[in-house]
Scaffold this motif. Structure first.
Motif, PDB file in Angstrom:
ATOM      1  N   GLU A  56       0.660  -1.237  -0.127  1.00  0.00           N
ATOM      2  CA  GLU A  56       0.074  -0.087  -0.003  1.00  0.00           C
ATOM      3  C   GLU A  56       0.878   1.235   0.017  1.00  0.00           C
ATOM      4  O   GLU A  56       1.738   1.333   0.632  1.00  0.00           O
ATOM      5  CB  GLU A  56      -0.915  -0.128   1.158  1.00  0.00           C
ATOM      6  N   HIS A  57       0.617   2.240  -0.792  1.00  0.00           N
ATOM      7  CA  HIS A  57       1.409   3.498  -0.954  1.00  0.00           C
ATOM      8  C   HIS A  57       0.759   4.576   0.055  1.00  0.00           C
ATOM      9  O   HIS A  57      -0.300   4.661  -0.042  1.00  0.00           O
ATOM     10  CB  HIS A  57       1.480   3.822  -2.360  1.00  0.00           C
TER      11      HIS A  57
ATOM     12  N   GLU B  70       9.114  -6.623  -7.070  1.00  0.00           N
ATOM     13  CA  GLU B  70       8.233  -6.261  -7.605  1.00  0.00           C
ATOM     14  C   GLU B  70       7.499  -5.250  -7.054  1.00  0.00           C
ATOM     15  O   GLU B  70       7.256  -4.056  -7.470  1.00  0.00           O
ATOM     16  CB  GLU B  70       7.238  -7.463  -7.953  1.00  0.00           C
ATOM     17  N   LEU B  71       7.060  -5.397  -5.869  1.00  0.00           N
ATOM     18  CA  LEU B  71       6.373  -4.344  -5.153  1.00  0.00           C
ATOM     19  C   LEU B  71       6.970  -3.246  -4.598  1.00  0.00           C
ATOM     20  O   LEU B  71       6.405  -2.087  -4.323  1.00  0.00           O
ATOM     21  CB  LEU B  71       5.777  -4.957  -3.717  1.00  0.00           C
TER      22      LEU B  71
ATOM     23  N   SER C 229       9.816   5.338  -3.934  1.00  0.00           N
ATOM     24  CA  SER C 229       9.415   5.743  -2.392  1.00  0.00           C
ATOM     25  C   SER C 229      10.779   6.012  -1.539  1.00  0.00           C
ATOM     26  O   SER C 229      11.785   5.433  -1.799  1.00  0.00           O
ATOM     27  CB  SER C 229       8.580   4.742  -1.669  1.00  0.00           C
ATOM     28  N   LEU C 230      10.592   6.907  -0.698  1.00  0.00           N
ATOM     29  CA  LEU C 230      11.545   7.103   0.218  1.00  0.00           C
ATOM     30  C   LEU C 230      11.817   6.016   1.141  1.00  0.00           C
ATOM     31  O   LEU C 230      12.978   5.645   1.777  1.00  0.00           O
ATOM     32  CB  LEU C 230      11.363   8.458   0.991  1.00  0.00           C
ATOM     33  N   ARG C 231      10.746   5.564   1.955  1.00  0.00           N
ATOM     34  CA  ARG C 231      10.755   4.632   2.653  1.00  0.00           C
ATOM     35  C   ARG C 231      10.038   3.336   2.378  1.00  0.00           C
ATOM     36  O   ARG C 231       9.010   3.229   1.798  1.00  0.00           O
ATOM     37  CB  ARG C 231      10.241   4.951   4.293  1.00  0.00           C
ATOM     38  N   VAL C 232      10.424   2.171   2.717  1.00  0.00           N
ATOM     39  CA  VAL C 232       9.522   0.682   2.474  1.00  0.00           C
ATOM     40  C   VAL C 232       9.524   0.198   4.074  1.00  0.00           C
ATOM     41  O   VAL C 232      10.482   0.025   4.605  1.00  0.00           O
ATOM     42  CB  VAL C 232      10.380  -0.185   1.778  1.00  0.00           C
ATOM     43  N   VAL C 233       8.368   0.065   4.423  1.00  0.00           N
ATOM     44  CA  VAL C 233       8.160  -0.568   5.642  1.00  0.00           C
ATOM     45  C   VAL C 233       7.583  -2.008   5.491  1.00  0.00           C
ATOM     46  O   VAL C 233       6.399  -2.131   5.008  1.00  0.00           O
ATOM     47  CB  VAL C 233       7.092   0.327   6.562  1.00  0.00           C
ATOM     48  N   LEU C 234       7.994  -3.207   5.955  1.00  0.00           N
ATOM     49  CA  LEU C 234       7.719  -4.426   6.037  1.00  0.00           C
ATOM     50  C   LEU C 234       6.998  -4.670   7.291  1.00  0.00           C
ATOM     51  O   LEU C 234       7.432  -4.986   8.400  1.00  0.00           O
ATOM     52  CB  LEU C 234       8.736  -5.386   5.870  1.00  0.00           C
ATOM     53  N   ASP C 235       5.598  -4.944   7.384  1.00  0.00           N
ATOM     54  CA  ASP C 235       4.877  -5.418   8.532  1.00  0.00           C
ATOM     55  C   ASP C 235       4.858  -6.957   8.544  1.00  0.00           C
ATOM     56  O   ASP C 235       4.494  -7.520   7.668  1.00  0.00           O
ATOM     57  CB  ASP C 235       3.254  -4.823   8.125  1.00  0.00           C
TER      58      ASP C 235
ATOM     59  N   LEU D 261      -1.961   3.499   9.902  1.00  0.00           N
ATOM     60  CA  LEU D 261      -1.550   2.399   8.638  1.00  0.00           C
ATOM     61  C   LEU D 261      -2.013   1.074   9.248  1.00  0.00           C
ATOM     62  O   LEU D 261      -1.829   0.085   8.581  1.00  0.00           O
ATOM     63  CB  LEU D 261      -0.132   2.498   8.472  1.00  0.00           C
ATOM     64  N   ARG D 262      -2.692   1.111  10.574  1.00  0.00           N
ATOM     65  CA  ARG D 262      -2.730  -0.387  11.008  1.00  0.00           C
ATOM     66  C   ARG D 262      -3.733  -1.258  10.422  1.00  0.00           C
ATOM     67  O   ARG D 262      -3.725  -2.399  10.454  1.00  0.00           O
ATOM     68  CB  ARG D 262      -3.012  -0.155  12.390  1.00  0.00           C
ATOM     69  N   GLN D 263      -4.864  -0.771   9.540  1.00  0.00           N
ATOM     70  CA  GLN D 263      -5.720  -1.442   8.948  1.00  0.00           C
ATOM     71  C   GLN D 263      -5.306  -2.203   7.536  1.00  0.00           C
ATOM     72  O   GLN D 263      -5.952  -2.531   6.536  1.00  0.00           O
ATOM     73  CB  GLN D 263      -7.043  -0.724   8.625  1.00  0.00           C
ATOM     74  N   VAL D 264      -3.941  -1.660   7.103  1.00  0.00           N
ATOM     75  CA  VAL D 264      -3.315  -2.182   5.865  1.00  0.00           C
ATOM     76  C   VAL D 264      -3.741  -3.654   5.652  1.00  0.00           C
ATOM     77  O   VAL D 264      -3.402  -4.324   6.789  1.00  0.00           O
ATOM     78  CB  VAL D 264      -2.034  -1.848   5.853  1.00  0.00           C
TER      79      VAL D 264
END
Lengths: 150, 111
Positions: free
Chosen positions: B6-7, B35-36, B41-47, B107-110
């Motif tokens: 999600e962006h 791919e994703l 983007s400046l940051r990539v966060v992996l949940d 962002l918690r509902q991603v």
């Protein structure tokens, strides 16, 4: 694959094919036994880490060039969980277990992407032993499941 | 391992929907992450809050993804479960990554 673990509550045996997907299914079956479900959450997590590393190592190295089975035997004892794993693959190079020393965490571009497995096994297990006998690799170790070894 | 991106502004949040990143799924995880994260983007966060288990191959894959993003675009991790945390701590990789306890509130509902 038959991933049904034979479960006598204080001991469990399981035989799996030496393949990555079988390791995943086998770990699921083992973690679901009464034996491992009886451990504290932390001990269960430790068991999953160490067993996964030991089994993946067999698939990636001992069985790198041919197929075979892996036998896993777990026994809950007063001093922890005794784990014995055997396979009929290639012997350990030099007949010795790898030292499992972590590579230094130096520059970003040189960060290690592997070599963690034996470090994890050695950090989390006790009485780690390996021997080659009659064409089989025999690995054994004990997990201190009552308290966190880390 | 199913991954959903999600962006959000300058951030891509990738949610790992599977419960394990292991030897059997490490290559697929790396390919899918590549791919994703192709969109800049400046940051990539992996949940990782749903990931109950990660082995050394899975850890190697996470490190490989971070290196592939390059030094100017950081991979941040969020929501490490107990066993995953233990693997990061014992390999000292917890000192390499920025690790958040959980995603920012909005962002918690991603996923």
């Amino acid at each position: 694959m038959n991933a049904e673990a034979v479960d006598f509550s204080s001991s469990t045996r399981l035989t799996i094919p030496g393949r990555q997907t079988a390791v995943r299914d086998g770990l699921r079956a083992l973690l679901d036994t009464l034996l491992l479900r009886s451990l504290p959450e932390d001990g269960r997590g430790t068991a999953e880490i160490v067993l996964a590393e030991a089994l993946n190592n067999i698939v990636e190295h001992a069985y790198a060039h041919h197929d075979g089975e892996i036998e896993i035997s777990l026994q809950l004892r007063r001093n922890g969980l005794l784990c014995m794993i055997s396979d009929t693959g290639e012997p350990m190079p030099g007949g010795q277990l790898p030292a499992g020393v972590l590579a230094p965490l130096a520059d970003f571009a040189d960060l290690p992407e592997g070599g963690f497995g034996w470090h994890l096994i050695r950090s989390l297990s006790k009485d780690l032993a390996y021997r080659r006998e009659c064409g089989r690799n025999l690995l054994s170790f004990r997990l201190d499941t009552q308290q966190s070894p880390a | 391992m199913e991954l959903v991106a999600e962006h959000r502004g300058e951030m891509i949040v990738v949610s790992a929907l599977g419960d394990r990143i292991d030897a059997a799924g490490a290559i697929q995880f790396k390919d899918r992450m590549r791919e994703l994260t192709q969109t800049p983007s400046l940051r990539v966060v992996l949940d990782m809050s749903r990931v109950a288990f990660l082995d050394s191959s899975g850890l190697g894959a996470v490190v490989a993804v971070m290196k592939a993003l390059g030094p100017d675009r950081k991979l941040e991790l969020s929501g490490l479960t107990t066993t995953v945390q233990k693997v990061f701590r014992l390999t000292r990789m917890d000192s390499i990554f920025t690790i958040h306890d959980h995603l920012p509130d909005d962002l918690r509902q991603v996923g």
